[in-house]
Design a protein around this motif. Structure first.
Motif, PDB file in Angstrom:
ATOM      1  N   ILE A  12       0.825  -1.204   0.000  1.00 20.99           N
ATOM      2  CA  ILE A  12       0.000   0.000   0.000  1.00 20.99           C
ATOM      3  C   ILE A  12       0.863   1.259   0.000  1.00 20.99           C
ATOM      4  CG2 ILE A  12      -1.673   1.327   1.350  1.00 20.99           C
ATOM      5  CD1 ILE A  12      -2.835  -1.337   2.305  1.00 20.99           C
ATOM      6  N   ALA A  13       1.923   1.245   0.816  1.00 20.44           N
ATOM      7  CA  ALA A  13       2.813   2.403   0.881  1.00 20.44           C
ATOM      8  C   ALA A  13       3.524   2.628  -0.452  1.00 20.44           C
ATOM      9  CB  ALA A  13       3.830   2.209   2.001  1.00 20.44           C
ATOM     10  N   ALA A  14       3.947   1.534  -1.109  1.00 18.60           N
ATOM     11  CA  ALA A  14       4.635   1.657  -2.396  1.00 18.60           C
ATOM     12  C   ALA A  14       3.697   2.224  -3.463  1.00 18.60           C
ATOM     13  CB  ALA A  14       5.180   0.297  -2.826  1.00 18.60           C
ATOM     14  N   LEU A  15       2.469   1.729  -3.497  1.00 20.95           N
ATOM     15  CA  LEU A  15       1.495   2.239  -4.473  1.00 20.95           C
ATOM     16  C   LEU A  15       1.160   3.697  -4.200  1.00 20.95           C
ATOM     17  CD1 LEU A  15      -0.901  -0.837  -4.784  1.00 20.95           C
ATOM     18  CD2 LEU A  15       0.855  -0.088  -6.398  1.00 20.95           C
ATOM     19  N   ALA A  16       1.079   4.055  -2.926  1.00 15.86           N
ATOM     20  CA  ALA A  16       0.823   5.456  -2.575  1.00 15.86           C
ATOM     21  C   ALA A  16       1.964   6.353  -3.052  1.00 15.86           C
ATOM     22  CB  ALA A  16       0.619   5.591  -1.070  1.00 15.86           C
ATOM     23  N   LEU A  17       3.202   5.867  -2.906  1.00 19.47           N
ATOM     24  CA  LEU A  17       4.356   6.634  -3.372  1.00 19.47           C
ATOM     25  C   LEU A  17       4.314   6.832  -4.879  1.00 19.47           C
ATOM     26  CD1 LEU A  17       7.071   7.982  -2.838  1.00 19.47           C
ATOM     27  CD2 LEU A  17       8.142   5.718  -2.990  1.00 19.47           C
ATOM     28  N   VAL A  18       3.976   5.776  -5.613  1.00 17.23           N
ATOM     29  CA  VAL A  18       3.848   5.893  -7.067  1.00 17.23           C
ATOM     30  C   VAL A  18       2.775   6.905  -7.428  1.00 17.23           C
ATOM     31  CG1 VAL A  18       3.183   4.666  -9.167  1.00 17.23           C
ATOM     32  CG2 VAL A  18       4.724   3.582  -7.529  1.00 17.23           C
ATOM     33  N   ALA A  19       1.631   6.866  -6.727  1.00 12.89           N
ATOM     34  CA  ALA A  19       0.543   7.803  -7.001  1.00 12.89           C
ATOM     35  C   ALA A  19       0.996   9.244  -6.760  1.00 12.89           C
ATOM     36  CB  ALA A  19      -0.660   7.470  -6.125  1.00 12.89           C
ATOM     37  N   VAL A  20       1.753   9.472  -5.701  1.00 11.72           N
ATOM     38  CA  VAL A  20       2.247  10.821  -5.404  1.00 11.72           C
ATOM     39  C   VAL A  20       3.196  11.302  -6.493  1.00 11.72           C
ATOM     40  CG1 VAL A  20       3.686  12.158  -3.817  1.00 11.72           C
ATOM     41  CG2 VAL A  20       1.938  10.631  -2.912  1.00 11.72           C
ATOM     42  N   ILE A  21       4.109  10.427  -6.936  1.00  8.97           N
ATOM     43  CA  ILE A  21       5.054  10.808  -7.988  1.00  8.97           C
ATOM     44  C   ILE A  21       4.323  11.144  -9.280  1.00  8.97           C
ATOM     45  CG2 ILE A  21       6.919   9.929  -9.457  1.00  8.97           C
ATOM     46  CD1 ILE A  21       7.912   8.321  -7.057  1.00  8.97           C
ATOM     47  N   LEU A  22       3.329  10.321  -9.647  1.00  8.68           N
ATOM     48  CA  LEU A  22       2.560  10.589 -10.864  1.00  8.68           C
ATOM     49  C   LEU A  22       1.751  11.874 -10.739  1.00  8.68           C
ATOM     50  CD1 LEU A  22       1.322   6.980 -11.750  1.00  8.68           C
ATOM     51  CD2 LEU A  22       3.177   8.274 -12.812  1.00  8.68           C
ATOM     52  N   TRP A  23       1.191  12.112  -9.570  1.00  8.50           N
ATOM     53  CA  TRP A  23       0.408  13.348  -9.374  1.00  8.50           C
ATOM     54  C   TRP A  23       1.301  14.578  -9.512  1.00  8.50           C
ATOM     55  CZ3 TRP A  23       0.793  17.277  -5.750  1.00  8.50           C
ATOM     56  CH2 TRP A  23      -0.251  18.203  -5.742  1.00  8.50           C
ATOM     57  N   SER A  38      14.132  13.759 -11.176  1.00  3.66           N
ATOM     58  CA  SER A  38      13.168  13.100 -12.071  1.00  3.66           C
ATOM     59  C   SER A  38      13.655  11.710 -12.451  1.00  3.66           C
ATOM     60  CB  SER A  38      12.953  13.947 -13.321  1.00  3.66           C
ATOM     61  OG  SER A  38      14.136  14.018 -14.107  1.00  3.66           O
ATOM     62  N   GLY A  39      14.983  11.574 -12.670  1.00  7.40           N
ATOM     63  CA  GLY A  39      15.524  10.247 -12.976  1.00  7.40           C
ATOM     64  C   GLY A  39      15.371   9.288 -11.810  1.00  7.40           C
ATOM     65  N   LEU A  40      15.630   9.786 -10.584  1.00  8.64           N
ATOM     66  CA  LEU A  40      15.447   8.953  -9.400  1.00  8.64           C
ATOM     67  C   LEU A  40      13.986   8.545  -9.235  1.00  8.64           C
ATOM     68  CD1 LEU A  40      17.762  10.814  -6.850  1.00  8.64           C
ATOM     69  CD2 LEU A  40      18.197   8.628  -7.979  1.00  8.64           C
ATOM     70  N   ALA A  41      13.074   9.502  -9.450  1.00 10.41           N
ATOM     71  CA  ALA A  41      11.649   9.199  -9.323  1.00 10.41           C
ATOM     72  C   ALA A  41      11.213   8.160 -10.352  1.00 10.41           C
ATOM     73  CB  ALA A  41      10.822  10.480  -9.484  1.00 10.41           C
ATOM     74  N   ALA A  42      11.721   8.299 -11.594  1.00 10.28           N
ATOM     75  CA  ALA A  42      11.383   7.326 -12.630  1.00 10.28           C
ATOM     76  C   ALA A  42      11.925   5.939 -12.262  1.00 10.28           C
ATOM     77  CB  ALA A  42      11.949   7.774 -13.975  1.00 10.28           C
ATOM     78  N   GLY A  43      13.124   5.912 -11.688  1.00  7.98           N
ATOM     79  CA  GLY A  43      13.693   4.633 -11.264  1.00  7.98           C
ATOM     80  C   GLY A  43      12.880   3.984 -10.164  1.00  7.98           C
ATOM     81  N   VAL A  44      12.400   4.799  -9.215  1.00  7.97           N
ATOM     82  CA  VAL A  44      11.573   4.273  -8.132  1.00  7.97           C
ATOM     83  C   VAL A  44      10.277   3.693  -8.682  1.00  7.97           C
ATOM     84  CG1 VAL A  44      10.217   4.914  -6.104  1.00  7.97           C
ATOM     85  CG2 VAL A  44      12.549   5.757  -6.341  1.00  7.97           C
ATOM     86  N   VAL A  45       9.633   4.411  -9.594  1.00 13.83           N
ATOM     87  CA  VAL A  45       8.380   3.928 -10.182  1.00 13.83           C
ATOM     88  C   VAL A  45       8.615   2.618 -10.936  1.00 13.83           C
ATOM     89  CG1 VAL A  45       6.580   4.416 -11.880  1.00 13.83           C
ATOM     90  CG2 VAL A  45       7.348   6.209 -10.325  1.00 13.83           C
ATOM     91  N   THR A  46       9.691   2.562 -11.723  1.00 15.12           N
ATOM     92  CA  THR A  46      10.001   1.338 -12.480  1.00 15.12           C
ATOM     93  C   THR A  46      10.258   0.166 -11.547  1.00 15.12           C
ATOM     94  OG1 THR A  46      10.966   2.668 -14.264  1.00 15.12           O
ATOM     95  CG2 THR A  46      11.529   0.328 -14.191  1.00 15.12           C
ATOM     96  N   PHE A  47      11.032   0.421 -10.495  1.00 18.99           N
ATOM     97  CA  PHE A  47      11.342  -0.647  -9.540  1.00 18.99           C
ATOM     98  C   PHE A  47      10.080  -1.171  -8.863  1.00 18.99           C
ATOM     99  CE2 PHE A  47      12.105  -1.773  -5.077  1.00 18.99           C
ATOM    100  CZ  PHE A  47      12.935  -2.867  -5.242  1.00 18.99           C
TER     101      PHE A  47
END
Length: 218
Positions: A12-23, A38-47
């Motif tokens: 749940i926490a990981a999905l919430a983090l992805v939602a925040v990054i996309l928002w 932005s590169g770090l955020a993209a890497g986190v989303v991909t991971f």
């Protein structure tokens, strides 16, 4: 149970983090101004997407493909722990092979026989674990089950040591030694019953997986 709750909260926490990054990406231009972030955020989303979706899809496909062999491995471990005379495993009746408590006035011969039977029991169990551990660790979600099986084998060592201590104590402290021995036997029996229940649950889950058709042909 606690581990399952922690794992669900982590998802749940990981999905919430992805939602925040996309928002942030949609609502602001933050990532355009900070290239490294932005590169770090993209890497986190991909991971996260890989760990939560891609890996699970591959894992489930592997589990379905190897489900018959997994059921064979789990059933073999169950046979190792079951009383073959009182069990009818194919019909769902499983009687764990437990160790009876030792009487307080047990002679040294009885304790020696117990130690010999413990050595045989441990060898039988460890052989079954060694035979299937690599396969189960790679093709099924059985890490916790293998840990429990290893704990059962370790408790056999504790019983053997307690029997040796009771035998060496003699009449002076024999009652205390027998009490310690029976305590270890009780813990072992409880661990065996718990492992048998877990094996039966895993076998039932594997049988349900076998009924799910594969999406890719063989």
């Amino acid at each position: 149970m606690r581990w399952a709750v922690v794992r669900q909260l982590s998802v749940i926490a990981a999905l919430a983090l992805v939602a925040v990054i996309l928002w942030i990406d949609i609502a602001t231009g933050l990532w355009q101004d900070y290239v490294i972030l932005s590169g770090l955020a993209a890497g986190v989303v991909t991971f996260i997407l890989t760990a939560l979706i891609v890996d699970r899809v591959i894992s489930r496909s592997t589990h379905r493909r190897w489900a018959p062999v997994t059921r064979l491995a789990l059933t073999d471990l169950l046979h190792t722990l079951a009383d073959e005379e009182g069990s009818e495993i194919a019909h769902g009746k499983v009687v764990p092979r437990l160790i009876d408590p030792i009487a307080g006035d047990a002679p040294s011969r009885t304790l020696a026989e117990l130690r010999e039977s413990i050595v045989t029991e441990r060898r039988t169990l460890t052989d079954a674990i060694a035979l299937w551990s690599t396969f189960l660790a790679s093709s099924a979600d059985a890490t916790e089950l293998l840990d429990n099986a290893a704990e059962v084998a370790e408790r056999l060592d504790l019983i053997r040591d307690a029997a040796l201590g009771a035998e060496s104590a003699g009449a002076r402290t024999g009652a205390t030694g027998i009490a310690d021995l029976n305590r270890e036997i009780g813990r072992y029996n409880a661990a065996v019953e718990s492992l048998v229940s877990e094996l039966r649950r895993q076998i039932a889950a594997t049988e349900r997986i076998e009924q799910i058709p594969l999406t890719t042909g063989r």
